[in-house]
Design an enzyme around this catalytic site. Structure first.
Site, PDB file in Angstrom:
ATOM      1  N   GLU A 147       0.841  -1.199   0.000  1.00  0.00           N
ATOM      2  CA  GLU A 147       0.000   0.000   0.000  1.00  0.00           C
ATOM      3  C   GLU A 147       0.871   1.243   0.000  1.00  0.00           C
ATOM      4  OE1 GLU A 147      -3.688  -2.073   2.488  1.00  0.00           O
ATOM      5  OE2 GLU A 147      -2.768  -0.221   3.238  1.00  0.00           O
ATOM      6  N   CYS A 252       3.598 -16.430  -0.266  1.00  0.00           N
ATOM      7  CA  CYS A 252       3.559 -16.138  -1.705  1.00  0.00           C
ATOM      8  C   CYS A 252       4.783 -15.334  -2.114  1.00  0.00           C
ATOM      9  CB  CYS A 252       2.290 -15.383  -2.051  1.00  0.00           C
ATOM     10  SG  CYS A 252       0.746 -16.229  -1.632  1.00  0.00           S
ATOM     11  N   GLU A 377      10.003  -7.316  -3.806  1.00  0.00           N
ATOM     12  CA  GLU A 377       9.818  -8.470  -2.915  1.00  0.00           C
ATOM     13  C   GLU A 377      10.752  -8.413  -1.715  1.00  0.00           C
ATOM     14  OE1 GLU A 377       7.276  -9.562  -3.815  1.00  0.00           O
ATOM     15  OE2 GLU A 377       7.153 -10.053  -5.922  1.00  0.00           O
ATOM     16  N   GLY A 378      10.880  -7.239  -1.123  1.00  0.00           N
ATOM     17  CA  GLY A 378      11.715  -7.076   0.063  1.00  0.00           C
ATOM     18  C   GLY A 378      12.960  -6.278  -0.256  1.00  0.00           C
TER      19      GLY A 378
END
Length: 398
Positions: A147, A252, A377-378
């Site tokens: 978000e 996921c 992804e991080g």
């Protein structure tokens, strides 16, 4: 579909882009995936990728092409999926990202963020409804967790789902969703009275508004979107029944990170081979620049980093195959291979000089992409803290 192919050339003493012959560890099926995806990507994607990058798009038809190759959800079993080995999925990611990170991202979102979420956390009706079409590329998924004010800390998400009779009504915003404007179904994570839950939301639902992000300078051959959800109503059957808490969406992400580890090795390989070819034909002071010590030092360092990346990817695939791979080990792989790939790309750019910043060569495009993949992804910092927590037993997140 994936077809059989020949093994590595026995006459080669040293393969320039596989110095330690790591692909000799692949079985016949994994070699078949490698060769089929590489051949298709080279023939059908590579000639178009510069146009996609310049226009900032990736056509929806890519889903059908990848579905025809049998790689969408290939790591899953049943429902039209191939039940391929971790290494087979890994080499598919590697060969796609060797062309462009946007292609690997497309595969990751469909296979790991959307299809894996349904396969692992959904019920049988949800699997039957969505997975066969997603495996063929007829249906496309996206994944909404991040978000505007909630990135590395998903527990702070503000999107909420509330019960209204037999339905759920969802309000909130999501950011940086790949394929949000072209997908058929969105996996939306929202807070409820009982904690975060996942929902299958048709993108045709009233109140679902996706806006494409057009001003990107990286990952341009990829569809990135922001999403606004205003009183979106879904039935109770839309909830992923097994997904309770953040463990589900994080699982996921770990599936996707595994593919990124392999994909990074593909991007690094392309940058290295481009630099090696260029150094062999570019002449200065009466001879190819490949003959100068400093250029050879750069090339040797690139070979080492490329080999590190390949070894890391291969070892994680072995651990995943054996069912012992941990999230911390995936974090190590993603952190290490992102660093290696960026170092290779930067060194390659210096060998190509000013030519390295043009689309006549793939290096600058990969370098721009890799700078984003470093945080996808991080972030680098998050993976460092995950590793730090693993080795000290102390969490530094809070």
């Amino acid at each position: 579909m994936i077809v059989a192919s020949a093994s590595r050339r026995e006459s080669d003493v040293v393969d320039n882009d596989d110095f330690l012959a790591l692909d000799d560890q692949l079985d016949d099926a994994e070699c078949s995936v490698r060769d089929t995806v590489r051949a298709y990507a080279t023939e059908h994607f590579l000639p178009r990728v510069d146009d996609w990058y310049q226009s900032g798009e990736l056509p929806r038809q890519i889903a059908k092409e990848l579905g025809g190759l049998g790689v969408l959800g290939m790591q899953l079993d049943g429902y039209g999926c191939a039940n391929a080995s971790p290494a087979a999925y890994g080499v598919a990611c590697r060969e796609l990202e060797a062309v462009d990170s946007g292609l690997r991202s497309f595969l990751s979102v469909q296979s790991c963020l959307a299809m894996y979420a349904i396969h692992r956390w959904g019920d049988e009706d949800q699997r039957r409804e969505w997975l066969p079409g997603m495996a063929s590329g007829d249906a496309l998924g996206c994944f909404g967790l991040t978000e505007p004010e909630s990135g590395s800390d998903p527990s702070s998400m503000r999107t909420v789902a509330r019960r209204d009779g037999g339905d759920w009504v969802i309000d909130g915003t999501k950011a940086w969703m790949s394929n949000g404007t072209i997908a058929d179904v969105a996996i939306i994570w929202a807070g409820t009275e009982r904690g975060p839950r996942g929902f299958l939301m048709p993108t045709s639902a009233p109140g679902y508004t996706a806006t494409e992000i057009r001003d990107k300078l990286s990952l341009r051959a990829s569809v990135s979107t922001n999403l606004r959800l205003e009183n979106v109503r879904v039935p109770a059957s839309a909830m992923l029944p097994l997904a309770r808490g953040l463990k589900a969406p994080l699982s996921c992400l770990n599936e996707a990170r595994f593919g990124i580890v392999w994909g990074l090795a593909g991007a690094a390989r392309t940058c290295y081979t481009a630099a090696l070819r260029y150094a062999g034909r570019r002449r200065q002071f009466g001879r190819p620049i490949a003959g100068f010590q400093l250029t050879q030092r750069k090339l040797a360092t690139m070979v080492v980093e490329l080999t590190y990346a390949g070894l890391t990817a291969l070892r994680l695939a072995q651990l995943k195959r054996d069912g012992t791979l941990t999230p911390e080990q995936i974090s190590l792989g993603k952190l290490a291979n992102a660093r290696s790939a960026i170092e290779v790309a930067r060194a390659a750019r210096t060998i190509l000089g000013a030519n390295g910043i043009t689309l006549a060569h793939p290096v600058a495009r990969h370098l721009a992409n890799l700078d984003a993949v470093l945080t996808v992804e991080g972030t680098e910092e998050v993976h460092q803290l995950i590793i730090g927590r693993a080795v000290t037993g102390i969490s530094a997140f809070r």
